[in-house]
Design a protein around this motif. Structure first.
Motif, PDB file in Angstrom:
ATOM      1  N   GLY A  84       0.863  -1.079  -0.093  1.00 56.17           N
ATOM      2  CA  GLY A  84      -0.088  -0.156   0.046  1.00 56.17           C
ATOM      3  C   GLY A  84       0.827   1.247   0.137  1.00 56.17           C
ATOM      4  N   LEU A  85       0.215   2.399  -0.029  1.00 55.45           N
ATOM      5  CA  LEU A  85       0.827   3.935   0.055  1.00 55.45           C
ATOM      6  C   LEU A  85       0.357   4.583   1.062  1.00 55.45           C
ATOM      7  CD1 LEU A  85       0.936   4.341  -3.890  1.00 55.45           C
ATOM      8  CD2 LEU A  85       3.052   3.854  -2.524  1.00 55.45           C
ATOM      9  N   VAL A 168      -4.564  -2.089  -7.956  1.00 49.92           N
ATOM     10  CA  VAL A 168      -5.408  -1.269  -8.683  1.00 49.92           C
ATOM     11  C   VAL A 168      -5.773  -1.959  -9.960  1.00 49.92           C
ATOM     12  CG1 VAL A 168      -5.623   1.084  -9.926  1.00 49.92           C
ATOM     13  CG2 VAL A 168      -4.260   0.851  -7.836  1.00 49.92           C
ATOM     14  N   ILE A 169      -4.734  -2.797 -10.798  1.00 45.96           N
ATOM     15  CA  ILE A 169      -5.301  -3.414 -12.084  1.00 45.96           C
ATOM     16  C   ILE A 169      -5.997  -4.517 -11.623  1.00 45.96           C
ATOM     17  CG2 ILE A 169      -4.015  -4.486 -13.924  1.00 45.96           C
ATOM     18  CD1 ILE A 169      -3.587  -1.426 -13.612  1.00 45.96           C
ATOM     19  N   ALA A 170      -5.943  -5.094 -10.394  1.00 44.08           N
ATOM     20  CA  ALA A 170      -6.858  -6.333 -10.156  1.00 44.08           C
ATOM     21  C   ALA A 170      -8.315  -5.785  -9.843  1.00 44.08           C
ATOM     22  CB  ALA A 170      -6.410  -6.835  -8.724  1.00 44.08           C
ATOM     23  N   CYS A 261      -5.254   3.440  -5.340  1.00 43.60           N
ATOM     24  CA  CYS A 261      -5.582   4.039  -6.359  1.00 43.60           C
ATOM     25  C   CYS A 261      -5.713   5.589  -6.186  1.00 43.60           C
ATOM     26  CB  CYS A 261      -7.106   3.606  -6.781  1.00 43.60           C
ATOM     27  SG  CYS A 261      -7.518   4.131  -8.542  1.00 43.60           S
ATOM     28  N   ARG A 262      -6.315   6.112  -5.113  1.00 47.50           N
ATOM     29  CA  ARG A 262      -6.616   7.412  -4.747  1.00 47.50           C
ATOM     30  C   ARG A 262      -4.846   8.261  -4.443  1.00 47.50           C
ATOM     31  NH1 ARG A 262     -10.247   5.803  -0.329  1.00 47.50           N
ATOM     32  NH2 ARG A 262     -12.310   5.585  -1.539  1.00 47.50           N
ATOM     33  N   VAL A 263      -4.158   7.241  -3.946  1.00 46.19           N
ATOM     34  CA  VAL A 263      -2.550   7.955  -3.794  1.00 46.19           C
ATOM     35  C   VAL A 263      -2.029   8.159  -5.032  1.00 46.19           C
ATOM     36  CG1 VAL A 263      -0.600   7.680  -2.399  1.00 46.19           C
ATOM     37  CG2 VAL A 263      -2.628   7.051  -1.540  1.00 46.19           C
ATOM     38  N   LEU A 264      -2.082   7.304  -5.825  1.00 48.78           N
ATOM     39  CA  LEU A 264      -1.384   6.785  -6.998  1.00 48.78           C
ATOM     40  C   LEU A 264      -1.932   8.155  -7.912  1.00 48.78           C
ATOM     41  CD1 LEU A 264       0.579   4.992  -8.152  1.00 48.78           C
ATOM     42  CD2 LEU A 264      -1.407   3.577  -8.929  1.00 48.78           C
ATOM     43  N   VAL A 281     -10.425   3.415 -12.968  1.00 51.65           N
ATOM     44  CA  VAL A 281     -10.640   2.559 -11.760  1.00 51.65           C
ATOM     45  C   VAL A 281     -11.010   3.673 -10.722  1.00 51.65           C
ATOM     46  CG1 VAL A 281      -9.591   1.392  -9.970  1.00 51.65           C
ATOM     47  CG2 VAL A 281      -9.186   0.669 -12.311  1.00 51.65           C
ATOM     48  N   TYR A 282     -10.259   4.816 -10.710  1.00 54.93           N
ATOM     49  CA  TYR A 282     -10.229   5.678  -9.853  1.00 54.93           C
ATOM     50  C   TYR A 282     -11.754   6.503  -9.989  1.00 54.93           C
ATOM     51  CZ  TYR A 282     -10.045  10.445  -7.487  1.00 54.93           C
ATOM     52  OH  TYR A 282     -10.139  11.443  -6.721  1.00 54.93           O
ATOM     53  N   ARG A 283     -12.051   6.822 -11.264  1.00 56.93           N
ATOM     54  CA  ARG A 283     -13.455   7.349 -11.447  1.00 56.93           C
ATOM     55  C   ARG A 283     -14.333   6.433 -11.013  1.00 56.93           C
ATOM     56  NH1 ARG A 283     -13.939   9.381 -17.322  1.00 56.93           N
ATOM     57  NH2 ARG A 283     -15.657  10.520 -16.503  1.00 56.93           N
TER      58      ARG A 283
END
Length: 308
Positions: A84-85, A168-170, A261-264, A281-283
């Motif tokens: 994670g981040l 995120v890709i998962a 995803c949000r951090v990325l 994915v974020y949207r």
């Protein structure tokens, strides 16, 4: 002469428990700590040769600060097995540990390791990475067995980011299967997802070849193809029309990809790194688009060469 180590494992979730069992099976003295356990953190850390953290991302900073307040063996090796981040700082778990303990080696453990399968004693492989080769080798010896093959690696940033970014890709892969888009679509998605991971990872200083190894492509394949993956489940259930809140309420454990995803997106937008799959994915997670709209956006992007 015996080479048994005292191993402190912080976090008694499925992953922490699986790693504890692997070390114990090799004859090491294992102490497991959780917030709700009976053993105090101080007792677990006492004279530990290896301190492994398997806590979820949101708890890392707090636990690091607690560990700092107790005496640690001067030769202790820290191992982080968290993916994670950190939202506020965009730091990786190893960066948090290393900053807190600058004089200790930090090793990253990451690979295609669904904890349920490891519990069932099914064969698996993983990577342990550090800037200090002897530290990675010491950790390799503690966890290696005839059912868990551990490889050393000298690119901790790459190994850590591979395990983090693939979540995120998962989520996207889960959506793909949930919408029943077929094998071709999924193969295309995962391949382009890997390209995105390499793009971000190398920007953060990782070696591109690391992402074609166990902690990159290996973990990506496991997480994008297994209903045991929590991130895959998030995507799959979003495709079925459930809301994110609803899904996360019933999910056992943490789907780190949601936060990652949000951090990325924050980092990618700041640095102008193109991440079209992560963007959709974020949207989707924000409720800005439906799974079908996210797919249409990806399919309608400008045509271009595969490699620049």
């Amino acid at each position: 002469m015996t080479n048994d180590k005292t191993v402190a494992i912080l976090g008694a979730g499925a992953w922490g428990q699986a790693l504890a069992n692997l070390a114990a099976a090799n004859g090491h003295q294992v102490r497991l700590w959780s917030r709700w356990g009976t053993l105090s953190l101080e007792a677990v850390l006492q004279d530990a040769d290896i301190i492994l953290s398997a806590i979820s991302m949101k708890g890392v900073r707090e636990v690091v600060m607690q560990v700092q307040s107790f005496p640690i063996s001067p030769d202790a090796i820290f191992v982080t097995a968290t993916k994670g981040l950190e939202p506020d700082t965009t730091c990786t778990p190893s960066q948090i540990w290393q900053t807190a303990f600058p004089h200790h080696p930090v090793v990253v453990l990451s690979g295609p390791n669904l904890s349920k399968e490891i519990e069932m004693e099914l064969p698996a492989a993983t990577a342990v990475a550090s800037n200090i080769p002897t530290a990675a080798e010491a950790v390799q010896l503690v966890f290696s067995s005839n059912r868990f093959r551990v490889y050393t690696n000298s690119d901790p940033v790459g190994v850590e980011l591979g395990g983090t970014l693939k979540n995120v890709i998962a989520i996207a892969a889960g959506v793909c299967d949930g919408l029943q888009l077929g094998t071709n679509a999924k193969a295309g998605l995962v391949t382009r997802g890997l390209t995105e991971i390499v793009r971000i990872g190398t920007f953060w200083g990782a070696k591109p070849e690391t992402f074609y190894g166990l902690s990159g492509l290996g973990d990506l394949l496991a997480t994008c193809n297994s209903p045991l993956s929590r991130n895959y489940q998030v995507g799959y259930q979003l495709a079925a029309g459930k809301t994110l809140t609803e899904i996360l309420t019933h999910l056992q454990g943490t789907a780190e990809g949601v936060n990652t995803c949000r951090v990325l997106i924050q980092r990618a937008r700041q640095q102008n790194i193109p991440v079209p799959i992560t963007e959709q994915v974020y949207r989707l997670l924000q409720g800005e688009v439906t799974p079908q709209q996210a797919l249409d956006e990806l399919m309608l992007r400008d045509i271009k060469p595969e490699y620049h």
